[in-house]
Design an enzyme around this catalytic site. Structure first.
Site, mmCIF file in Angstrom:
data_model
loop_
_atom_site.group_PDB
_atom_site.id
_atom_site.type_symbol
_atom_site.label_atom_id
_atom_site.label_comp_id
_atom_site.label_asym_id
_atom_site.label_seq_id
_atom_site.Cartn_x
_atom_site.Cartn_y
_atom_site.Cartn_z
ATOM 1 N N HIS A 190 -49.958 8.526 -22.739
ATOM 2 C CA HIS A 190 -48.759 8.287 -23.541
ATOM 3 C C HIS A 190 -47.568 9.123 -23.074
ATOM 4 O O HIS A 190 -46.432 8.800 -23.400
ATOM 5 C CB HIS A 190 -49.041 8.473 -25.040
ATOM 6 C CG HIS A 190 -49.176 9.887 -25.506
ATOM 7 N ND1 HIS A 190 -50.279 10.657 -25.260
ATOM 8 C CD2 HIS A 190 -48.332 10.679 -26.213
ATOM 9 C CE1 HIS A 190 -50.112 11.856 -25.799
ATOM 10 N NE2 HIS A 190 -48.931 11.898 -26.389
ATOM 11 N N GLU A 213 -48.104 24.563 -27.164
ATOM 12 C CA GLU A 213 -48.127 24.045 -28.531
ATOM 13 C C GLU A 213 -48.443 25.160 -29.523
ATOM 14 O O GLU A 213 -49.172 26.103 -29.198
ATOM 15 C CB GLU A 213 -49.204 22.976 -28.679
ATOM 16 C CG GLU A 213 -48.998 21.776 -27.781
ATOM 17 C CD GLU A 213 -50.091 20.740 -27.975
ATOM 18 O OE1 GLU A 213 -49.797 19.700 -28.565
ATOM 19 O OE2 GLU A 213 -51.233 20.977 -27.541
ATOM 20 N N LYS A 235 -57.297 8.402 -22.259
ATOM 21 C CA LYS A 235 -57.764 9.548 -21.494
ATOM 22 C C LYS A 235 -58.820 10.315 -22.301
ATOM 23 O O LYS A 235 -58.802 10.199 -23.516
ATOM 24 C CB LYS A 235 -56.599 10.470 -21.137
ATOM 25 C CG LYS A 235 -56.010 11.224 -22.354
ATOM 26 C CD LYS A 235 -55.370 12.504 -21.947
ATOM 27 C CE LYS A 235 -55.934 13.687 -22.622
ATOM 28 N NZ LYS A 235 -55.644 13.857 -24.037
ATOM 29 N N ASP A 292 -57.671 18.353 -20.777
ATOM 30 C CA ASP A 292 -56.969 17.664 -21.858
ATOM 31 C C ASP A 292 -55.509 17.396 -21.486
ATOM 32 O O ASP A 292 -54.972 16.329 -21.795
ATOM 33 C CB ASP A 292 -57.036 18.525 -23.132
ATOM 34 C CG ASP A 292 -56.364 17.873 -24.323
ATOM 35 O OD1 ASP A 292 -56.611 16.686 -24.564
ATOM 36 O OD2 ASP A 292 -55.585 18.556 -25.033
ATOM 37 N N LYS A 305 -52.694 26.040 -26.505
ATOM 38 C CA LYS A 305 -52.625 25.818 -27.953
ATOM 39 C C LYS A 305 -52.517 27.156 -28.676
ATOM 40 O O LYS A 305 -52.827 28.202 -28.100
ATOM 41 C CB LYS A 305 -53.873 25.063 -28.418
ATOM 42 C CG LYS A 305 -53.915 23.625 -27.891
ATOM 43 C CD LYS A 305 -54.831 22.754 -28.699
ATOM 44 C CE LYS A 305 -54.888 21.337 -28.162
ATOM 45 N NZ LYS A 305 -53.717 20.521 -28.493
ATOM 46 N N HIS A 336 -51.699 14.375 -18.459
ATOM 47 C CA HIS A 336 -50.271 14.317 -18.770
ATOM 48 C C HIS A 336 -49.380 15.085 -17.776
ATOM 49 O O HIS A 336 -48.381 14.562 -17.303
ATOM 50 C CB HIS A 336 -50.020 14.901 -20.160
ATOM 51 C CG HIS A 336 -50.807 14.252 -21.249
ATOM 52 N ND1 HIS A 336 -51.011 12.893 -21.327
ATOM 53 C CD2 HIS A 336 -51.441 14.766 -22.344
ATOM 54 C CE1 HIS A 336 -51.723 12.611 -22.418
ATOM 55 N NE2 HIS A 336 -52.001 13.734 -23.041
HETATM 56 C C1 BG6 Z 1 -53.017 14.668 -26.407
HETATM 57 C C2 BG6 Z 1 -53.899 15.884 -26.313
HETATM 58 O O1 BG6 Z 1 -53.302 13.781 -25.362
HETATM 59 O O2 BG6 Z 1 -51.654 15.092 -26.312
HETATM 60 C C3 BG6 Z 1 -53.577 16.866 -27.428
HETATM 61 O O3 BG6 Z 1 -55.268 15.477 -26.422
HETATM 62 C C4 BG6 Z 1 -52.096 17.219 -27.396
HETATM 63 O O4 BG6 Z 1 -54.378 18.039 -27.311
HETATM 64 C C5 BG6 Z 1 -51.261 15.949 -27.373
HETATM 65 O O5 BG6 Z 1 -51.806 17.972 -28.544
HETATM 66 C C6 BG6 Z 1 -49.787 16.261 -27.177
HETATM 67 O O6 BG6 Z 1 -49.047 15.086 -27.234
HETATM 68 P P1 BG6 Z 1 -48.121 14.789 -28.484
HETATM 69 O O7 BG6 Z 1 -47.530 13.454 -28.200
HETATM 70 O O8 BG6 Z 1 -48.991 14.797 -29.700
HETATM 71 O O9 BG6 Z 1 -47.114 15.898 -28.518
#
Ligand code: BG6
Length: 464
Positions: free
Chosen positions: A166, A204, A136, A223, A327, A228
């Site tokens: 993911h 986050e 992505k 993002d 964030k 996601h």
């Molecule tokens: C990513 C984003 O796809 O997923 C990031 O680009 C994000 O900004 C991250 O922090 C969060 O996923 P994970 O698995 O790192 O908690």
């Protein structure tokens, strides 16, 4: 539908994604089920590395994931590195021809370079069974995603395209399938008749982490929400399926996403955006987002996005789904919170406030919690709020390992299908346009705060 691959060809092998996420996940995967995998790892990138440098890098990546010595040795025995311009057809031809077939080409590259690499591939004839795996963001809007889909369709069949998200490999997300479809208890309640609202939150404490090159032209909506969180939404809201396979699962997700749109069809009122200023998170000083190297303040990139969507179908009409990710926030809060409707009636004689039941599906650490009213511990006629909580097994593999397993086995179950990638852009495109036209103010919050101030008139449980 399973077609195991012969080579995992990492395009962009010298980059951060390959070293930090893909190779550790590959090591864990090979370690977890060594008898099933017989695959050669080939790295291609712009760095002028020899095989020894590459092997040291693979070894270091595997060490971060504590991969066993046997798995490390197996991979190191056969792996090699090729210096290549991955946007050049001749370079690609020669590296692909040297790979034991069929290859999976994993584009661990910035999106614009991936597009150019796909253009170069149009000049080649790929070996039968070639798999393409793309990260992505898939495109930058609905039109560009459609055009990338057209390009890919010229190269390989759709079932051999893996648009990697993911989050679909997260055990909490996969666990939704078990919670919903392996129990009698919840599914009869899983609709607008009993559910008041759903919050899908991924807050986050992480900041920009030197990712300005990508993040400053993406922002939180693109993002996290476009990819996601909409995928999580689809798994939470899809209709029950007959088989957990790539056809049924992806059909059901696509169907529900087609019915999704910004709340009330109003892309201005449905979302909020904000950006962090300087502050501190658990004692760590954080600079203003706009002062980070590589950030262009004029882009007005948001570091926090909230979007309420609706699903216009019989089951979900009228239920707000509130997606939020940001964030540099005070607390990590990564969960799906399902709030049920208030009781129709509390028998007189029971005292207390019957708070609506809530089901909380927490990510990192993975946990399920059902929060209900029960009779109090002292006076049995006083209501008490209790949480029935279970910590989930972290899963055999990290999320990247699960999606990589699908790429290596040729099973697109956990990959985003082409039409769905376009559909997710269709949902957010009008919001992105409204934000680009400044129709929605860009709020601010100091790093380490809970986010921008809540909307007027919202308090307590109705706040984010
Ligand atoms: C990513 C984003 O796809 O997923 C990031 O680009 C994000 O900004 C991250 O922090 C969060 O996923 P994970 O698995 O790192 O908690």
């Amino acid at each position: 539908m399973s077609h195991p691959i012969g080579t995992l060809l990492l395009l962009g092998a010298s980059g951060d994604l390959a070293g930090r996420l893909l190779m550790p996940a590959l090591g864990q995967l090979l370690d977890a089920e060594p008898e099933r995998r017989d695959v050669v790892l080939v790295g291609a990138g712009s760095e002028d590395w020899d095989d020894e440098t590459w092997k040291a890098r693979v070894r270091a990546a595997f060490e971060t994931a504590k991969v066993s010595a046997e798995a490390v040795d197996d991979v190191l025995a056969a792996t090699r590195y090729v210096k290549a311009d991955v946007t050049d057809a001749e370079d690609l031809r020669s590296v692909i021809e040297s790979c034991p077939p069929p290859p999976a080409l994993y584009f661990a590259l910035p999106p614009a370079v991936t597009v150019n690499a796909c253009k170069a591939l149009q000049q080649l004839s790929l070996p039968p069974g070639t798999t393409l795996a793309l990260e992505k963001p898939f495109g930058t809007d609905q039109a560009s995603a459609a055009s990338l889909n057209d390009q890919l369709a010229n190269l390989v069949p759709e079932t051999q395209v893996h648009r990697v998200d993911h989050f679909l490999g997260r055990s909490t997300v996969l666990n939704v399938l078990g919670v919903r479809f392996a129990n009698r208890l919840l599914e009869p309640l899983w609709s607008n008749e009993h559910i008041e609202r759903v919050d899908i939150v991924f807050d986050e404490q992480l900041t920009l982490e030197n990712r300005a090159r990508y993040y400053d032209s993406a922002g939180a909506l693109m993002d996290m929400i476009q990819s996601h969180l909409l995928q999580i939404l689809a798994v939470i809201t899809m209709d029950p399926i007959a088989n957990i396979d790539a056809v049924d699962f992806r059909d059901a997700k696509a169907q529900v996403l087609r019915a999704c749109r910004p709340w009330n069809g109003d892309p201005v009122a449905a979302g909020r955006r904000a950006r962090y200023t300087s502050g501190s998170i658990e004692g760590r000083q954080v600079p203003d987002y706009t002062a980070e190297p590589g950030v262009d303040p004029g882009r007005n990139t948001e570091t926090l996005a909230e979007l309420t969507v609706e699903i216009d179908n019989w089951r979900w009409s009228g239920v707000p789904f509130r997606l939020r990710s940001g964030k540099a926030l005070k607390e990590r809060r990564k969960e799906v919170l399902i709030t049920f409707k208030p009781l129709p009636h509390l028998p007189s004689g029971l005292r207390g406030d019957p708070i609506p039941d809530q089901l909380r599906l927490v990510m990192q650490p993975d946990r399920v919690s059902l929060e209900m009213n029960m009779n109090g511990p002292d006076d049995p006629f006083d209501l008490d709020r209790v949480a029935l909580t279970v910590d989930l097994n972290p899963g055999r593999l990290p999320a990247y390992g699960e999606v990589l397993a699908g790429v290596m086995d040729g099973d697109p179950l956990l990959s985003v299908r082409g039409d769905t990638a376009e559909e997710c852009w269709r949902i957010v495109d009008p919001v992105l346009q409204a934000w680009a036209q400044d129709a929605v103010p860009l709020l601010e919050y100091p790093a380490g705060a809970a986010g921008p101030p809540p909307l007027e008139g919202t308090t307590g449980s109705t706040r984010w």
